[in-house]
Write an enzyme that holds these catalytic residues in place. Structure first.
Site, PDB file in Angstrom:
ATOM      1  N   ARG A 180      88.180 -19.696 -67.489  1.00 12.75           N
ATOM      2  CA  ARG A 180      89.333 -20.568 -67.187  1.00 12.75           C
ATOM      3  C   ARG A 180      90.383 -20.397 -68.286  1.00 12.75           C
ATOM      4  O   ARG A 180      91.578 -20.353 -68.032  1.00 12.75           O
ATOM      5  CB  ARG A 180      88.899 -22.039 -67.054  1.00 12.75           C
ATOM      6  CG  ARG A 180      90.094 -22.982 -67.027  1.00 12.75           C
ATOM      7  CD  ARG A 180      89.811 -24.383 -66.530  1.00 12.75           C
ATOM      8  NE  ARG A 180      88.543 -24.943 -66.892  1.00 12.75           N
ATOM      9  CZ  ARG A 180      88.180 -25.360 -68.107  1.00 12.75           C
ATOM     10  NH1 ARG A 180      89.034 -25.281 -69.124  1.00 12.75           N
ATOM     11  NH2 ARG A 180      86.981 -25.825 -68.337  1.00 12.75           N
ATOM     12  N   TYR A 198     111.172 -24.356 -50.937  1.00 10.53           N
ATOM     13  CA  TYR A 198     109.968 -24.268 -50.099  1.00 10.53           C
ATOM     14  C   TYR A 198     109.457 -25.688 -49.829  1.00 10.53           C
ATOM     15  O   TYR A 198     109.400 -26.519 -50.753  1.00 10.53           O
ATOM     16  CB  TYR A 198     108.914 -23.424 -50.830  1.00 10.53           C
ATOM     17  CG  TYR A 198     107.540 -23.533 -50.201  1.00 10.53           C
ATOM     18  CD1 TYR A 198     107.342 -23.248 -48.853  1.00 10.53           C
ATOM     19  CD2 TYR A 198     106.442 -23.933 -50.953  1.00 10.53           C
ATOM     20  CE1 TYR A 198     106.085 -23.357 -48.279  1.00 10.53           C
ATOM     21  CE2 TYR A 198     105.182 -24.040 -50.383  1.00 10.53           C
ATOM     22  CZ  TYR A 198     105.017 -23.750 -49.042  1.00 10.53           C
ATOM     23  OH  TYR A 198     103.763 -23.868 -48.471  1.00 10.53           O
ATOM     24  N   ASP A 232     112.523 -20.547 -59.452  1.00 12.92           N
ATOM     25  CA  ASP A 232     111.492 -19.933 -58.611  1.00 12.92           C
ATOM     26  C   ASP A 232     112.076 -18.625 -58.092  1.00 12.92           C
ATOM     27  O   ASP A 232     112.995 -18.622 -57.267  1.00 12.92           O
ATOM     28  CB  ASP A 232     111.145 -20.903 -57.473  1.00 12.92           C
ATOM     29  CG  ASP A 232     110.036 -20.383 -56.573  1.00 12.92           C
ATOM     30  OD1 ASP A 232     109.871 -19.153 -56.488  1.00 12.92           O
ATOM     31  OD2 ASP A 232     109.344 -21.213 -55.955  1.00 12.92           O
TER      32      ASP A 232
HETATM   33  O1  P1T Z   1     101.761 -20.779 -51.340  1.00 12.80           O
HETATM   34  P1  P1T Z   1     101.801 -20.729 -52.837  1.00 12.80           P
HETATM   35  O2  P1T Z   1     101.293 -19.473 -53.438  1.00 12.80           O
HETATM   36  O3  P1T Z   1     101.231 -21.965 -53.463  1.00 12.80           O
HETATM   37  O4  P1T Z   1     103.372 -20.710 -53.223  1.00 12.80           O
HETATM   38  C1  P1T Z   1     104.228 -21.772 -52.952  1.00 12.80           C
HETATM   39  C2  P1T Z   1     105.630 -21.273 -52.864  1.00 12.80           C
HETATM   40  C3  P1T Z   1     106.468 -21.403 -53.961  1.00 12.80           C
HETATM   41  N1  P1T Z   1     107.741 -20.963 -53.931  1.00 12.80           N
HETATM   42  C4  P1T Z   1     108.269 -20.380 -52.837  1.00 12.80           C
HETATM   43  C5  P1T Z   1     109.694 -19.930 -52.856  1.00 12.80           C
HETATM   44  C6  P1T Z   1     107.474 -20.208 -51.700  1.00 12.80           C
HETATM   45  O5  P1T Z   1     108.018 -19.615 -50.635  1.00 12.80           O
HETATM   46  C7  P1T Z   1     106.129 -20.656 -51.688  1.00 12.80           C
HETATM   47  C8  P1T Z   1     105.249 -20.531 -50.511  1.00 12.80           C
HETATM   48  N2  P1T Z   1     105.930 -20.270 -49.319  1.00 12.80           N
HETATM   49  C9  P1T Z   1     105.341 -20.121 -48.082  1.00 12.80           C
HETATM   50  C10 P1T Z   1     104.031 -20.200 -47.870  1.00 12.80           C
HETATM   51  C11 P1T Z   1     106.284 -19.852 -46.998  1.00 12.80           C
HETATM   52  O6  P1T Z   1     105.877 -19.403 -45.897  1.00 12.80           O
HETATM   53  O7  P1T Z   1     107.488 -20.064 -47.196  1.00 12.80           O
END
Ligand code: P1T
Length: 379
Positions: free
Chosen positions: A46, A98, A170
């Site tokens: 971890r 998102y 992001d």
């Molecule tokens: O799904 P995850 O790995 O936890 O990531 C989240 C996330 C964060 N930032 C952006 C810009 C994202 O698009 C996403 C996840 N997005 C999708 C699953 C989607 O279909 O838009």
């Protein structure tokens, strides 16, 4: 060293114990100590794992940053960054994010008395207007999911710096191949490595990249203390994915440009959102802060939910699925899929309506993809 070379070599020197050319999957939870407290830098997976270390070094290099930290998902990365805040602190965020990120801010961190105010991120002054003495973090996506809007990273970073507020970007949609937020003044870059970095829709992961040593130490502490870290195999899959990031991104963007231009001319389509189109209101900003426009497109159709449903269910190559950034093309309906958790007023304001469709353009032959969309749209 140039981007393509870094993607293949940084952190990925031959394995020191065996000479293995490819970084091994260190599938171990723990490490045997030579004597009490004497070890080779690893105690427990971890806290640290050599496969993850390789990935963290490679991602840092690709973003032009000093430090990388990897997580079990994009949202795990975001949650860990938010651990930098305390009850009473506030976030000013772009309003187009998102859906899962909005859900995390509104329904999880709000319970810890961390308030998020959303602003239209296309105008940097909107961030400035909402900053209070409690604001500790500005959060944005650019381009945004799903409206493909942009924020001027340099301008927002200057606003944040002036007030001593952290800026997190992001960078999932652009990937470091097309955009380097750290170079534009960002403090923290966040990724869902599930997407372009992994690139093959076979792994869930996240990452944070920073330049500041103290910030790195703080987030690394939370990475271990909170514990949302990726396993060795998942780290290896992302590491394998990024070796081809550059060639994939070029092809994603080339295909997306042609598809966006095709969609823009289609009579059944009202509006196409793609930063590479001259009609995109922020095309000039896109050219300034990105070196390419990525593989994500959203578009509004002339019709309502029934027509949208028919289209997304009719494609044969574009799979009806959440997520993005893989080699295969995907199609989705943000209103009922990725952004279902976003409050309706916020969706209405943004234009996430029932006639909005989002596509993740893969690296298949572009004519096959256009023909698939043609038949789904009813020619
Ligand atoms: O799904 P995850 O790995 O936890 O990531 C989240 C996330 C964060 N930032 C952006 C810009 C994202 O698009 C996403 C996840 N997005 C999708 C699953 C989607 O279909 O838009």
């Amino acid at each position: 060293m140039e981007f393509e070379t870094k993607a293949i070599h940084v952190g990925q020197e031959p394995d020191p114990t065996t000479g293995a050319t490819i970084t091994p999957i260190y599938q171990t939870s723990t490490y045997t100590q030579e004597s009490l407290g004497k070890h080779k830098g690893y105690e427990y997976s971890r806290t640290g794992n050599p496969t993850r270390t390789a990935l963290e070094a490679a991602l840092a290099a690709l973003e032009g940053g000093k430090y990388g930290l990897c997580f079990a998902s994009g949202l795990a990365a975001t949650s860990t960054v938010l651990c930098l805040l305390k009850a009473g602190d506030e976030i000013v965020a772009g309003n187009d994010l998102y859906g899962g990120t909005i859900r995390l801010f509104n329904r999880v961190f709000s319970n810890f008395n961390i308030k998020t105010t959303y602003v239209d991120g296309r105008d940097s002054k909107n961030f400035e207007a909402q900053i209070t003495s409690k604001t500790k973090l500005i959060w944005l996506e650019t381009p945004t999911n799903p409206m493909l809007r942009l924020s001027d990273i340099k301008e927002v970073s200057q606003i944040a710096k002036k007030r001593n507020i952290l800026l997190a970007v992001d960078n999932t949609f652009a990937s470091p191949f097309f955009q380097k937020p750290l170079d534009l003044g960002t403090d923290i870059v966040v990724h869902s490595t599930t997407k372009y970095l992994g690139g093959h829709s076979d792994v869930i992961g996240g990452a944070v990249i920073v330049n500041d040593k103290k910030l790195h130490e703080q987030i690394k502490f939370y990475q271990n203390a909170v514990g949302a870290t990726p396993g060795a195999f998942d780290s290896w899959l992302v590491l394998r994915g990024i070796k081809t990031l550059a060639v994939r991104m070029r092809k994603h963007a080339e295909n997306a440009q042609k598809i966006a231009e095709f969609l823009e001319k289609h009579p059944k389509i009202k509006k196409v959102n793609y930063p590479g189109l001259k009609s995109h209101p922020q095309h000039e900003l896109a050219k300034k802060q990105m070196s390419g426009f990525g593989g994500m497109i959203s578009f509004e159709i002339n019709g309502g939910k029934d027509l949208a449903k028919k289209i997304v269910e009719s494609t044969k190559l574009f799979a009806l699925a959440e997520s993005l950034g893989g080699v295969e093309s995907l199609i989705g309906h943000p209103d009922t899929m990725t952004h279902v958790g976003v409050p309706k007023e916020q969706k209405d304001k943004l234009g996430i309506t029932d006639n909005l469709i989002r596509i993740s353009v893969g690296i298949e032959d572009v004519n096959d993809l256009i023909n698939d969309l043609k038949q789904a749209l009813g020619n």
